[in-house]
Scaffold this motif. Structure first.
Motif, PDB file in Angstrom:
ATOM      1  N   ALA A 180      32.196  42.303  45.907  1.00 16.93           N
ATOM      2  CA  ALA A 180      31.555  42.543  44.610  1.00 16.93           C
ATOM      3  C   ALA A 180      32.577  42.506  43.490  1.00 16.93           C
ATOM      4  O   ALA A 180      32.328  41.948  42.400  1.00 16.93           O
ATOM      5  CB  ALA A 180      30.836  43.889  44.633  1.00 16.93           C
ATOM      6  N   TYR A 181      33.762  43.052  43.753  1.00 12.15           N
ATOM      7  CA  TYR A 181      34.822  43.030  42.749  1.00 12.15           C
ATOM      8  C   TYR A 181      35.257  41.595  42.475  1.00 12.15           C
ATOM      9  O   TYR A 181      35.464  41.200  41.308  1.00 12.15           O
ATOM     10  CB  TYR A 181      35.999  43.867  43.210  1.00 12.15           C
ATOM     11  N   ASN A 184      32.596  39.859  40.380  1.00 17.49           N
ATOM     12  CA  ASN A 184      32.640  40.302  38.980  1.00 17.49           C
ATOM     13  C   ASN A 184      33.843  39.714  38.255  1.00 17.49           C
ATOM     14  O   ASN A 184      33.756  39.333  37.077  1.00 17.49           O
ATOM     15  CB  ASN A 184      32.701  41.838  38.914  1.00 17.49           C
ATOM     16  N   SER A 187      33.044  36.188  37.407  1.00 18.09           N
ATOM     17  CA  SER A 187      32.091  36.110  36.289  1.00 18.09           C
ATOM     18  C   SER A 187      32.810  36.323  34.963  1.00 18.09           C
ATOM     19  O   SER A 187      32.527  35.617  33.975  1.00 18.09           O
ATOM     20  CB  SER A 187      30.994  37.159  36.480  1.00 18.09           C
ATOM     21  N   ILE A 188      33.729  37.283  34.931  1.00 16.19           N
ATOM     22  CA  ILE A 188      34.478  37.528  33.688  1.00 16.19           C
ATOM     23  C   ILE A 188      35.333  36.318  33.337  1.00 16.19           C
ATOM     24  O   ILE A 188      35.443  35.926  32.163  1.00 16.19           O
ATOM     25  CB  ILE A 188      35.343  38.788  33.850  1.00 16.19           C
TER      26      ILE A 188
END
Length: 202
Positions: A180-181, A184, A187-188
């Protein structure tokens, strides 16, 4: 070797005024080296009214000789009032904290007691690392006592403390959190690239 001689009359030793009568001494070869003559003084009257002595004193002196004969020695009776020799076999701890030593002769002895300390405010203890804690002003001084007394728990001898955490489930959760990290973070990065492209268009 010395042997003390005792006497009784008609099964009653209280009728003999002097006990022991004397001592017989034998040398290493078994020969009698002391005088074999011993005197027995019997009081009277007896319980049945019989009296001894013809001179009116109610007593009679009896002299006898002691003779020792050669004979192989043998044990006729055996009694024991102690424990035979033994060696330390094992050590165990009871739930009350008693450290017990067990010996090969069956004897069990308490050699020490493990104490448990309690604190007025255990949440205020200072962590020293490696599962070690130190008292603070807020926690108060340690109050040592026997396990099981007051609010103190008991001791499980020979037990190994293990974690109550499911390591497999925690490993799976860690992998999920890592994925998940990473998602994310990606995505950033994508948003940053879009923003940079918009800025360049101006």
């Amino acid at each position: 070797m010395d042997w003390k001689v005792y006497a009784s009359f008609d099964g009653d030793s209280t009728l003999v005024t002097t006990n022991p009568l004397g001592t017989l001494t034998f040398d290493g070869a078994g020969a009698l080296t002391s005088s074999p003559n011993l005197t027995v003084n019997v009081t009277s009257p007896l319980a049945n009214g019989a009296k001894f002595g013809g001179n009116g004193d109610g007593a009679v002196d009896v002299t006898f000789n002691a003779t020792q004969y050669s004979l192989a020695s043998s044990v006729t009776t055996l009694s024991q009032d102690g424990q035979p020799a033994g060696e330390l076999a094992s050590v165990s701890v009871t739930k009350e904290g008693r450290l017990q030593a067990r010996y090969t002769n069956g004897d069990v002895k308490d050699i020490a007691t493990v104490a448990i300390a309690t604190f007025r405010n255990p949440n205020a203890l200072i962590s020293m690392g490696d599962n070690m804690w130190a008292a603070s002003l807020e926690s108060g001084q340690a109050a040592a006592g026997i396990p099981g007394s007051g609010t103190r728990g008991f001791i499980s001898g020979g037990a190994v403390e293990s974690s109550n955490v499911d390591l497999t489930a925690e490993l799976v959760n860690m992998i999920i959190q890592q994925r998940a990290y990473q998602a994310n973070a990606q995505s950033i990065r994508t948003q940053d690239q879009i923003l940079q492209t918009v800025i360049n268009l101006r």
